[in-house]
Design a protein around this motif. Structure first.
Motif, PDB file in Angstrom:
ATOM      1  N   HIS A   2       0.836  -1.215   0.000  1.00 58.63           N
ATOM      2  CA  HIS A   2       0.000   0.000   0.000  1.00 58.63           C
ATOM      3  C   HIS A   2       0.869   1.264   0.000  1.00 58.63           C
ATOM      4  O   HIS A   2       0.513   2.274  -0.615  1.00 58.63           O
ATOM      5  N   VAL A  62       2.259   1.944  -3.525  1.00 59.52           N
ATOM      6  CA  VAL A  62       1.223   2.616  -4.354  1.00 59.52           C
ATOM      7  C   VAL A  62       1.207   4.115  -4.069  1.00 59.52           C
ATOM      8  O   VAL A  62       1.240   4.945  -4.985  1.00 59.52           O
ATOM      9  N   ASP A  63       1.225   4.466  -2.789  1.00 67.34           N
ATOM     10  CA  ASP A  63       1.141   5.892  -2.426  1.00 67.34           C
ATOM     11  C   ASP A  63       2.400   6.647  -2.867  1.00 67.34           C
ATOM     12  O   ASP A  63       2.321   7.770  -3.370  1.00 67.34           O
ATOM     13  N   GLU A  79       2.192   7.243  -6.569  1.00 66.22           N
ATOM     14  CA  GLU A  79       1.182   8.294  -6.859  1.00 66.22           C
ATOM     15  C   GLU A  79       1.696   9.686  -6.503  1.00 66.22           C
ATOM     16  O   GLU A  79       1.146  10.694  -6.927  1.00 66.22           O
ATOM     17  N   ILE A 110      -0.112  -3.803  -7.454  1.00 68.50           N
ATOM     18  CA  ILE A 110       0.454  -2.444  -7.522  1.00 68.50           C
ATOM     19  C   ILE A 110       0.425  -1.953  -8.966  1.00 68.50           C
ATOM     20  O   ILE A 110       0.039  -0.813  -9.255  1.00 68.50           O
ATOM     21  N   GLU A 111       0.783  -2.847  -9.900  1.00 64.59           N
ATOM     22  CA  GLU A 111       0.792  -2.470 -11.329  1.00 64.59           C
ATOM     23  C   GLU A 111      -0.628  -2.180 -11.814  1.00 64.59           C
ATOM     24  O   GLU A 111      -0.860  -1.221 -12.559  1.00 64.59           O
ATOM     25  N   ILE A 139      -3.048  -0.936 -10.109  1.00 67.95           N
ATOM     26  CA  ILE A 139      -3.488   0.365  -9.576  1.00 67.95           C
ATOM     27  C   ILE A 139      -2.722   1.522 -10.207  1.00 67.95           C
ATOM     28  O   ILE A 139      -3.293   2.554 -10.571  1.00 67.95           O
ATOM     29  N   THR A 140      -1.403   1.337 -10.353  1.00 61.29           N
ATOM     30  CA  THR A 140      -0.553   2.484 -10.746  1.00 61.29           C
ATOM     31  C   THR A 140      -0.070   2.420 -12.189  1.00 61.29           C
ATOM     32  O   THR A 140       0.435   3.415 -12.718  1.00 61.29           O
ATOM     33  N   HIS A 189      -6.938  -1.456   0.005  1.00 60.86           N
ATOM     34  CA  HIS A 189      -7.057  -0.437  -1.032  1.00 60.86           C
ATOM     35  C   HIS A 189      -8.446  -0.542  -1.662  1.00 60.86           C
ATOM     36  O   HIS A 189      -8.909  -1.646  -1.952  1.00 60.86           O
ATOM     37  N   SER A 230      -9.525  -0.359  -4.468  1.00 54.93           N
ATOM     38  CA  SER A 230      -9.598  -1.095  -5.745  1.00 54.93           C
ATOM     39  C   SER A 230      -9.739  -2.603  -5.521  1.00 54.93           C
ATOM     40  O   SER A 230     -10.015  -3.354  -6.451  1.00 54.93           O
ATOM     41  N   CYS A 242      -4.418   2.549   4.065  1.00 52.78           N
ATOM     42  CA  CYS A 242      -4.092   3.629   3.105  1.00 52.78           C
ATOM     43  C   CYS A 242      -3.700   4.918   3.837  1.00 52.78           C
ATOM     44  O   CYS A 242      -2.850   5.679   3.348  1.00 52.78           O
TER      45      CYS A 242
END
Ligand code: WQD
Length: 338
Positions: free
Chosen positions: A16, A19-20, A23, A45-46, A48-49, A185, A187, A238
Motif C-alpha cells: 500500500h 502505491v502511495d 502516486e 500495484i501495477e 493500480i498504478t 485499497h 480497488s 491507506c
C-alpha cells in the motif's frame, strides 16, 4: 533519479505504501524474500498504478546479498524498512528467529544506508513498543513499558538501534509507530493476506463472515471498558501508507543529518472489539457468527493514539473512518473468494 528502497514491499503495508509513493512521484524498488508475502502484490500495484515494480527476492539477514541491491541501484536515497516478522504469538514460540531476522536485517540495512548515503531512513515501528501504557491516549513521550513479547522487544530494540545510528552517522531517521492497520485499497487489487488462521481481529471477522472460518471468538468481554471488550486504535492501511510518503517528504525537505523523529500513526479514536464487529455487520449486512471466549494472554485492555504530532508536523489527516475500514476489508475478502 531518486530511488526509494521499500523492504517488505510485497507485504500488506509495504504494498500500500509503494502505491502511495508512486502516486506522489517517487521511483521505487522493493526487497522482499517472500517468506511472509506473495509477489502477486506487485501485480496489484501495477494494476493500480500502471507501474511494474522490481522486487529483489533477498534475505536481508545476508549482508552481501543486501549490499548487492545498493551496488546495482546507486540512486537509492531513502529506505522504508517494513521487512520483519510480526506475529506476537509466533515470536513467543520462536524468539531467536525473531531477534535474528528482525535485528540482523535492520543492522545490515543501516550499514548500507550509511555506506551508500541513503540518508532518509524510515523504520516501521508499532504501538506495541508502549506495552501496557500508564496513560492513554499515548503520545510519543509516553514512557515505554517492558515489551509484552519478543516481537515487541524487537521493535523497541529496533528503535534504539536506529536512534543510536542517527546520532553517530549522517542519517535522517523517522520511527513510525503504527496502531492497528486494517482495511484494504478501495480497488481490492491489494490487501491483507494472513498466513494460516488469522490472529488479528479484522481478518478474523472477514474470514468468519465469508465462511472460511465457522466462527470467531471475542477474546474477553469482562474488561473494565464501556462494553467489556478491549479498546484499540484501528487505522486504515491507506492512511498509514500516505503517512510514509509524508514522512519521506518531511525528511527530504528538512534535509537534516543526524536526526531521529518519532510519530504515532493512529486515528486518535479508541474502538472496542464489539464496536468493530457491529460496524462490520452494519456495512456488510452480515450477522457475524461470534462467541465471547476467555481473555487472550498478553492482551492489554486499551490503547489508542494522540496523533497531534503527525497531524501538525507531517500535515497528515486520516481519511478513512471505521465503517470504511470495515467495508474495504470486506470487499477485499470477497474479492479473494472470486
Ligand atoms: C485486537 C483486539 C484481541 C482476534 C497486534 C500487534 C501489533 C500489530 C497488530 C503488528 C484484541 C481482539 C483479535 C480475534 C479478538 N501487529 N481479537 N478475536 O493484538 O492489538 O496488535 O496486531 O504490527 O503490533 O500487537 O491486534 O488484531 O490481534 O487484536 O477478540 O479473533 O481484537 O483480543 O483485543 P493487537 P489484534
Amino acid at each position: 533519479m531518486q530511488t526509494i528502497l521499500v523492504t517488505g514491499g510485497c507485504g500488506y503495508i509495504g504494498a500500500h505504501t509503494i502505491v502511495d509513493l508512486i502516486e506522489h512521484g517517487f521511483d521505487v524498488i522493493s526487497a522482499d524474500n517472500l517468506s511472509r508475502a506473495s509477489d502477486n502484490s506487485l501485480l496489484g500495484i501495477e494494476k493500480i498504478t500502471g507501474k511494474k515494480i522490481k522486487n529483489y527476492q533477498v534475505d536481508l539477514t545476508d549482508k552481501k546479498a543486501t549490499e548487492a541491491i545498493f551496488i546495482e541501484n546507486p540512486s537509492i536515497v531513502g529506505i522504508i524498512h517494513f521487512a520483519a516478522y510480526k506475529a506476537v504469538g509466533e515470536s513467543v514460540e520462536q524468539p531467536l528467529d525473531y531477534y535474528e531476522n528482525n535485528l540482523f536485517s535492520l543492522v545490515h540495512l543501516l550499514n548500507m544506508a550509511v555506506k551508500y548515503n541513503a540518508k532518509h531512513f524510515i523504520f516501521s515501528s508499532s504501538c506495541t513498543v508502549y506495552g501496557n501504557p500508564e496513560s492513554i491516549p499515548v503520545t510519543e513521550h509516553t514512557p515505554l513499558q517492558t515489551a509484552a513479547s519478543p516481537y515487541g522487544a524487537t521493535k523497541q530494540m529496533g528503535e534504539t538501534i536506529v536512534k543510536d545510528t542517527a546520532i553517530t552517522f549522517p542519517l535522517s531517521a523517522i520511527l513510525l509507530r503504527y496502531f492497528n492497520p486494517v482495511g484494504a485499497h478501495p480497488s481490492t487489487a491489494i490487501g491483507e493476506l494472513p498466513i494460516g488462521r488469522p490472529q488479528n481481529l479484522v481478518p478474523a471477522i472477514t474470514q468468519t463472515a465469508i465462511g472460511k472460518l465457522p466462527t470467531m471468538q471475542v477474546h474477553g468481554a469482562d474488561y473494565d471498558t464501556r462494553d467489556g471488550s478491549c479498546i484499540r486504535d484501528y487505522i486504515h492501511v491507506c492512511d498509514i501508507a500516505h503517512a510514509h510518503t509524508l514522512a519521506l517528504q518531511f525528511s527530504i525537505k528538512k534535509n537534516e543529518e543526524k536526526s531521529c523523529e518519532v510519530f504515532n500513526l493512529g486515528t486518535g479514536n479508541g474502538i472496542t472489539v464489539l464496536e468493530a464487529i457491529h460496524a462490520f455487520e452494519k456495512v456488510s449486512g452480515v450477522k457475524l457468527n461470534y462467541e465471547v471466549g476467555p481473555r487472550r494472554a498478553g492482551d492489554i485492555v486499551a490503547i489508542y493514539a494522540n496523533n497531534d504530532k503527525a497531524v501538525k508536523q507531517l500535515g497528515w489527516q486520516c481519511k478513512y473512518g471505521l465503517e470504511e475500514m470495515m467495508l474495504t476489508a470486506w470487499q477485499w475478502e470477497q474479492s479473494l473468494a472470486k
